[in-house]
Motif scaffolding. Structure first.
Motif, PDB file in Angstrom:
ATOM      1  N   MET A   1       0.837  -1.215   0.000  1.00 43.60           N
ATOM      2  CA  MET A   1       0.000   0.000   0.000  1.00 43.60           C
ATOM      3  C   MET A   1       0.866   1.256   0.000  1.00 43.60           C
ATOM      4  O   MET A   1       0.608   2.216  -0.695  1.00 43.60           O
ATOM      5  CB  MET A   1      -0.906  -0.019   1.239  1.00 43.60           C
ATOM      6  CG  MET A   1      -2.016   1.009   1.190  1.00 43.60           C
ATOM      7  SD  MET A   1      -3.160   0.689  -0.172  1.00 43.60           S
ATOM      8  CE  MET A   1      -3.922   2.269  -0.329  1.00 43.60           C
ATOM      9  N   LEU A   4       2.177   1.974  -3.386  1.00 42.07           N
ATOM     10  CA  LEU A   4       1.132   2.490  -4.273  1.00 42.07           C
ATOM     11  C   LEU A   4       0.885   3.970  -4.003  1.00 42.07           C
ATOM     12  O   LEU A   4       0.703   4.764  -4.896  1.00 42.07           O
ATOM     13  CB  LEU A   4      -0.162   1.711  -4.067  1.00 42.07           C
ATOM     14  CG  LEU A   4      -0.149   0.306  -4.661  1.00 42.07           C
ATOM     15  CD1 LEU A   4      -1.389  -0.441  -4.233  1.00 42.07           C
ATOM     16  CD2 LEU A   4      -0.079   0.398  -6.177  1.00 42.07           C
ATOM     17  N   ALA A   8       1.204   7.060  -6.511  1.00 41.46           N
ATOM     18  CA  ALA A   8       0.167   8.073  -6.745  1.00 41.46           C
ATOM     19  C   ALA A   8       0.726   9.466  -6.569  1.00 41.46           C
ATOM     20  O   ALA A   8       0.397  10.381  -7.293  1.00 41.46           O
ATOM     21  CB  ALA A   8      -0.983   7.845  -5.778  1.00 41.46           C
ATOM     22  N   PRO A 182      -9.695   7.963   3.257  1.00 37.91           N
ATOM     23  CA  PRO A 182     -10.769   8.369   2.345  1.00 37.91           C
ATOM     24  C   PRO A 182     -11.646   9.471   2.944  1.00 37.91           C
ATOM     25  O   PRO A 182     -11.708   9.604   4.168  1.00 37.91           O
ATOM     26  CB  PRO A 182     -11.575   7.087   2.180  1.00 37.91           C
ATOM     27  CG  PRO A 182     -11.361   6.366   3.462  1.00 37.91           C
ATOM     28  CD  PRO A 182      -9.959   6.679   3.899  1.00 37.91           C
TER      29      PRO A 182
ATOM     30  N   PHE B  18      -6.673   2.752  -8.966  1.00 37.78           N
ATOM     31  CA  PHE B  18      -6.374   1.649  -8.068  1.00 37.78           C
ATOM     32  C   PHE B  18      -6.279   2.163  -6.621  1.00 37.78           C
ATOM     33  O   PHE B  18      -6.827   1.583  -5.698  1.00 37.78           O
ATOM     34  CB  PHE B  18      -5.054   1.008  -8.515  1.00 37.78           C
ATOM     35  CG  PHE B  18      -4.827  -0.323  -7.882  1.00 37.78           C
ATOM     36  CD1 PHE B  18      -5.718  -1.358  -8.132  1.00 37.78           C
ATOM     37  CD2 PHE B  18      -3.753  -0.547  -7.044  1.00 37.78           C
ATOM     38  CE1 PHE B  18      -5.531  -2.594  -7.536  1.00 37.78           C
ATOM     39  CE2 PHE B  18      -3.563  -1.779  -6.454  1.00 37.78           C
ATOM     40  CZ  PHE B  18      -4.450  -2.799  -6.705  1.00 37.78           C
ATOM     41  N   PHE B  19      -5.591   3.270  -6.545  1.00 36.85           N
ATOM     42  CA  PHE B  19      -5.450   3.919  -5.245  1.00 36.85           C
ATOM     43  C   PHE B  19      -6.823   4.174  -4.610  1.00 36.85           C
ATOM     44  O   PHE B  19      -7.128   3.767  -3.506  1.00 36.85           O
ATOM     45  CB  PHE B  19      -4.683   5.221  -5.488  1.00 36.85           C
ATOM     46  CG  PHE B  19      -4.277   5.975  -4.266  1.00 36.85           C
ATOM     47  CD1 PHE B  19      -3.961   7.309  -4.374  1.00 36.85           C
ATOM     48  CD2 PHE B  19      -4.202   5.372  -3.027  1.00 36.85           C
ATOM     49  CE1 PHE B  19      -3.575   8.023  -3.264  1.00 36.85           C
ATOM     50  CE2 PHE B  19      -3.818   6.080  -1.920  1.00 36.85           C
ATOM     51  CZ  PHE B  19      -3.510   7.408  -2.038  1.00 36.85           C
ATOM     52  N   LEU B  20      -7.695   4.763  -5.387  1.00 36.94           N
ATOM     53  CA  LEU B  20      -9.021   5.089  -4.877  1.00 36.94           C
ATOM     54  C   LEU B  20      -9.807   3.842  -4.517  1.00 36.94           C
ATOM     55  O   LEU B  20     -10.460   3.764  -3.504  1.00 36.94           O
ATOM     56  CB  LEU B  20      -9.798   5.900  -5.915  1.00 36.94           C
ATOM     57  CG  LEU B  20      -9.320   7.340  -6.070  1.00 36.94           C
ATOM     58  CD1 LEU B  20      -9.943   7.944  -7.308  1.00 36.94           C
ATOM     59  CD2 LEU B  20      -9.658   8.131  -4.834  1.00 36.94           C
ATOM     60  N   ASN B  22      -8.691   1.024  -3.583  1.00 34.59           N
ATOM     61  CA  ASN B  22      -8.220   0.447  -2.340  1.00 34.59           C
ATOM     62  C   ASN B  22      -8.720   1.206  -1.124  1.00 34.59           C
ATOM     63  O   ASN B  22      -9.094   0.626  -0.138  1.00 34.59           O
ATOM     64  CB  ASN B  22      -6.689   0.406  -2.322  1.00 34.59           C
ATOM     65  CG  ASN B  22      -6.222  -0.899  -2.896  1.00 34.59           C
ATOM     66  OD1 ASN B  22      -6.271  -1.900  -2.220  1.00 34.59           O
ATOM     67  ND2 ASN B  22      -5.846  -0.886  -4.149  1.00 34.59           N
ATOM     68  N   TRP B  23      -8.705   2.497  -1.253  1.00 34.53           N
ATOM     69  CA  TRP B  23      -9.280   3.277  -0.163  1.00 34.53           C
ATOM     70  C   TRP B  23     -10.709   2.854   0.086  1.00 34.53           C
ATOM     71  O   TRP B  23     -11.136   2.653   1.180  1.00 34.53           O
ATOM     72  CB  TRP B  23      -9.321   4.744  -0.585  1.00 34.53           C
ATOM     73  CG  TRP B  23      -8.121   5.499  -0.204  1.00 34.53           C
ATOM     74  CD1 TRP B  23      -7.062   5.075   0.534  1.00 34.53           C
ATOM     75  CD2 TRP B  23      -7.857   6.837  -0.558  1.00 34.53           C
ATOM     76  NE1 TRP B  23      -6.164   6.066   0.663  1.00 34.53           N
ATOM     77  CE2 TRP B  23      -6.610   7.168   0.001  1.00 34.53           C
ATOM     78  CE3 TRP B  23      -8.545   7.798  -1.285  1.00 34.53           C
ATOM     79  CZ2 TRP B  23      -6.055   8.427  -0.150  1.00 34.53           C
ATOM     80  CZ3 TRP B  23      -7.989   9.034  -1.424  1.00 34.53           C
ATOM     81  CH2 TRP B  23      -6.747   9.351  -0.866  1.00 34.53           C
TER      82      TRP B  23
END
Lengths: 193, 731
Positions: A1, A4, A8, A182, B18-20, B22-23
């Motif tokens: 993670m 990643l 990003a 998020p 992908f990032f989103l 996963n969130w």
């Protein structure tokens, strides 16, 4: 993670331009006047707070946004409230802003063009842009802070102030750390097609 | 003109998507039915799933409206406690994604207890089927279906759910909650304004702005002590999460959970179990308030519904607690406290109220029955103070004497507990601020299978409870006082006096303890010493005249019992100092009756009954005064009221018998006397009186039996002897 997220972050830096054309207003103010400029003279950072008048979590952030506005307004930062939901018409939002004593400028995102340009999904969710002349480069998108971890999972007070850190970094021309989690709140209601 | 460069532009699509995703997978918040462009891959499978399910997808009209109306609408209606309404299809569609999120996570509807660990009424937990219906409906893009088959929405247009209350109490001043900041805990004091006692069968709390109120609790302050602590600003409310209020010095334990949560605004007590408000009482409305983002004005009011009937059943709240053991090191994610209490009487448990603050995580309550069976009473695996509640059992849980109640609470003082008020964590002990902790498990119990004539079983519960508290915290003043008071109530006067003496060692000038010690000594037959203690208490009260009410009343009553002439003067002083003391008015009237001053006595007793219509002794004395002034129908009516209030009091039935006999209703008089003797079998005078009544109605054998019964109880009973002799000579 972690890797990643790092990936990003690189993409955040390698920004690719999208343009909003002069003929298309970005939104409307509460009197129905088109808004074509979110920055203005002397503004180095533009912040959009996507909100909904009926979303409780969005509303609970009003005092925090007011605090950030007080903190940054004299340092070349302009914070906008953006209301993208179809039910949030000008009279509803005007009434809401009055009730919540909102003094920051407000955009009605009637076509949800700001939603699409900022790629947000939620209220409340923030987007931060560096401003250079007429160009706005998005450097942060996500939660305001870590007070909410999910709906129903709430800290007594935030420990990580993601948006504040992002604005600070943007002002200092430093790399902007991505959001630590998020956005939590209410889905932005899609426009009826 | 502004040009906007976005983060998630085309070249960034793959990685950021992908990032989103996963969130989104990591949070319960995600279900956007109209996926945005950047999650093209996700939207593809989303759409496919939706198409497969759409053939038999639930619709709002047929499937969803009824679930929402049953489980959500009590809060989620216009003006309700929920932040938005869910009464229409448009509402449900607006909030559909959130409905799915919060029902899947079981955040909503709010319900903490684990199923299968206590059989509760009004369970809010959705069935798996209902949750699945909502999920399938949202995934199918929330179809409305045929509006004609939708159920009619519930109506919430009543001002008060149960109609106009008999009495409405309002906060003295509206309170303004700031828009931001942490939660607020505030106590509003609502004085009970009436001059007479009432029993309350139901209550409704209207917070004014229910959306900002998590829950509210009402405590009865019998002494108005909190209001006196804040003489100048009690009208603004008092900050604090929990308060300890003075219960007064009569054994009058808290008996009811007066708890408000958003979905149960009206609280209706079981039949025969109303609660009581006396003149001078205050209701303390403790509210947990959550800022909404804007300043909100709270103007709470409480509606009370009276019943003329005093309680037929006397429940009591008892509490397992381990506040003394709360000393939670920072970082400890698994800190456990336990408590237990052995029940000295059979009880029915009506409800349970688990309580901790922000560090509580796992809360268990259970009972071990005398035969070893374990009975779960409640289990909360993920405590959340924001959703705390009183849980009432569907049927009362019967627990026999000897059952051991247990509690086991686990606390998480690590930084992974998101509710932790401290970052980084700090050592936490017990206290009433929200950042302190508590460990309480309250039960509402009703003693059952009580033998007639046995002492109040609540006293046995109190004694056991306080003994347990003293074991945990030796020397605790409140526990020691309550323990001694329970012993005194049970008639164990020497033991009570000794416990009060221990209490006095710590605070030798405490008016209440001196008074209570006096009362215990009086009960133990040491009345001269008792009167000395009462006088010391009056002296200790000094210029605080209201504190002299109890010791002076006890002193005057003692003097009256021992035929001391000072009684009259002390009762007069008492009535002048404490004019609302109904018992003092009754005591003074008793002296006036002895002095044949029935007019004054009637005046004082009428005042006493106005203040406390449920004071049986006042009705009994008024009957005596009426009888003295020749008003037999008046006397009869008062005795009947007294008998209604104290049906187990033999003396009242005896009195009724005498008044009935004097009115010529001999057969009724015999019936009442027999009732009295059932309640007090070894009353030689009573048997003699029954014999006289039987003789007057010509029932010679019954009369003989009664006189003989009296003489068996008291062979020297001179009246019974002569009555029996007279009966035998006549026949």
């Amino acid at each position: 993670m972690t890797s990643l997220r790092a990936a990003a972050l690189i993409f955040l830096i390698l920004l690719i331009a999208m343009c909003a054309w002069a003929s298309e207003p970005l939104g409307f103010d509460l009197r129905g006047k088109p808004i074509t400029d979110l920055a203005g003279p002397g503004i180095r950072v533009v912040v959009l707070i996507f909100a909904a008048s009926d979303c409780p979590i969005s509303n609970r952030y009003v005092p925090e946004i007011a605090r950030l506005n007080r903190e940054f307004t004299k340092r070349g930062v302009r914070i906008w409230w953006v209301f993208p939901n179809p039910e949030d018409r000008s009279s509803t939002v005007a009434q809401h802003n009055h009730a919540f004593a909102i003094t920051e400028p407000t955009v009605l995102d009637t076509r949800q063009s700001l939603v699409h340009l900022a790629h947000v999904t939620t209220t409340p969710e923030a987007a931060v842009f560096r401003s250079k002349g007429n160009d706005l480069r998005e450097v942060y998108r996500g939660r305001i802070d870590d007070r909410y971890l999910s709906i129903g999972q709430e800290r007594p007070r935030a420990q990580q102030h993601d948006l504040e850190a992002a604005i600070g970094a943007a002002l200092a021309d430093k790399p902007v750390p991505p959001s630590g989690g998020p956005p939590i709140g209410c889905s932005i209601v899609p426009l009826q097609k | 003109m502004t040009r906007i460069r976005s983060i998630a532009a085309v070249a960034a699509l793959a990685a950021s998507t992908f990032f989103l995703r996963n969130w989104r997978e990591s949070t319960v918040y995600s279900a956007n039915p109209e996926p945005s462009q950047e999650s093209a891959a996700a939207s593809h499978s989303f759409g496919r799933t939706a198409r497969v399910q759409s053939q038999s997808a639930p619709t709002w009209s047929r499937d969803i409206a009824s679930v929402l109306y049953k489980n959500c609408a009590t809060c989620h209606h216009p003006g309700g406690a929920g932040p938005f309404s869910l009464l229409t299809y448009a509402d449900a569609r607006r909030w559909g994604p959130q409905l799915m999120t919060v029902t899947q996570s079981r955040f909503m509807p709010p319900w903490l207890p684990e199923p299968g660990y206590g059989d509760f009424a009004d369970v809010r937990r959705l069935s798996d089927h209902e949750r699945d219906l909502i999920k399938q409906w949202v995934l199918a893009k929330m179809p409305q279906g045929d509006p004609a088959v939708a159920p009619a929405p519930p109506r919430y247009d009543a001002d008060w759910l149960m109609g106009k209350p008999d009495l409405i109490l309002k906060v003295a001043r509206p309170y303004t909650l700031p828009g931001g900041g942490t939660d607020v805990f505030r106590n509003f004091i609502l004085p009970y304004p009436l001059k007479e006692t009432h029993y309350i069968r139901a209550m409704e709390i209207r917070p004014g702005t229910p959306q900002i109120v998590h829950h509210a609790n009402i405590t009865i302050d019998r002494t108005g002590g909190l209001r006196r602590q804040f003489p100048n600003d009690w009208q603004n409310g008092v900050a604090g999460m929990e308060l300890m209020v003075d219960a007064g010095n009569r054994f009058d334990p808290d008996s009811h959970f007066l708890f408000w949560k958003p979905d149960t605004p009206a609280l209706v007590e079981p039949v025969g179990m109303p609660w009581r408000l006396d003149p001078g009482n205050d209701l303390i409305l403790n509210m947990h308030l959550k800022p909404s983002g804007k300043a909100e004005t709270l103007d709470a009011e409480v509606g009370l519904y009276f019943t003329p009937d005093p309680p037929a059943k006397q429940p009591m709240l008892i509490d397992l607690e381990r506040d003394d053991a709360l000393d939670i090191p920072p970082g400890d994610a698994n800190f456990v406290v336990e408590d237990s209490l052995t029940l000295p009487v059979d009880v029915d448990v009506f409800g349970v109220y688990p309580h901790a603050h922000y560090l509580g995580r796992d809360m268990q309550g259970w009972a071990i029955l005398p035969d070893g069976e374990k009975k779960w009473l409640v289990w909360i695996r993920n405590w959340d103070i924001d959703r705390q509640a009183v849980y009432r059992y569907k049927e009362p849980v019967s627990l026999p004497k000897g059952t051991v109640l247990h509690m086991r609470y686990t606390y998480d003082n690590s930084s992974t507990n998101i509710h932790n008020p401290h970052a980084p964590p700090v050592r936490v002990r017990a206290g009433n601020r929200s950042e302190d902790e508590m460990a309480h498990l309250w039960f509402q119990v009703l003693p059952v299978n009580v033998q007639p004539g046995a002492p109040d079983p609540r006293l046995l519960l109190e004694e056991a409870w306080m003994r347990e508290r003293l074991r945990k915290t030796p020397g605790d003043q409140v526990s020691l006082y309550n323990y001694a008071a329970a012993l005194a109530g049970e008639g164990k006067f020497p033991e009570a006096a000794s416990a009060f003496e221990q209490n006095l060692n710590q605070s030798p000038h405490d008016v209440r303890t001196l008074t209570a010690l006096g009362a215990a000594l009086e009960g133990a037959g040491e009345w001269q010493q008792a009167q000395q203690r009462f006088r010391s208490a009056i002296d200790a009260a000094g210029t605080d005249s209201s504190s002299t009410c109890d010791p002076r009343f006890d002193l005057a009553s003692s003097e009256l019992r021992h035929d001391q002439p000072e009684a009259a003067e002390d009762f007069r002083t008492e009535v002048a100092t404490c004019p609302e003391d109904a018992e003092a008015l009754t005591g003074l009237a008793q002296i006036e009756i002895e002095a044949n001053q029935s007019t004054q006595a009637i005046q004082h007793l009428t005042a006493a009954i106005r203040i406390d219509p449920f004071l049986a002794n006042a009705h009994e004395q008024l009957a005596r005064a009426d009888a003295q002034s020749g008003d037999l129908p008046g006397a009869l009516a008062e005795l009947e009221k007294a008998a209604q209030l104290k049906p187990d009091d033999a003396a009242i039935h005896s009195g009724l018998s005498q008044v009935l006999a004097a009115s010529g209703s001999l057969q009724q008089a015999i019936d009442e006397q027999r009732t009295a003797l059932k309640l007090l079998e070894d009353d030689a005078d009573g048997w003699n009186n029954l014999g006289v009544l039987e003789a007057r109605t010509g029932h010679v054998p019954a009369a003989r039996d009664a006189f003989q019964h009296a003489l068996r109880l008291d062979p020297q009973h001179s009246q019974a002897k002569s009555n029996l002799a007279r009966l035998q000579s006549q026949n």
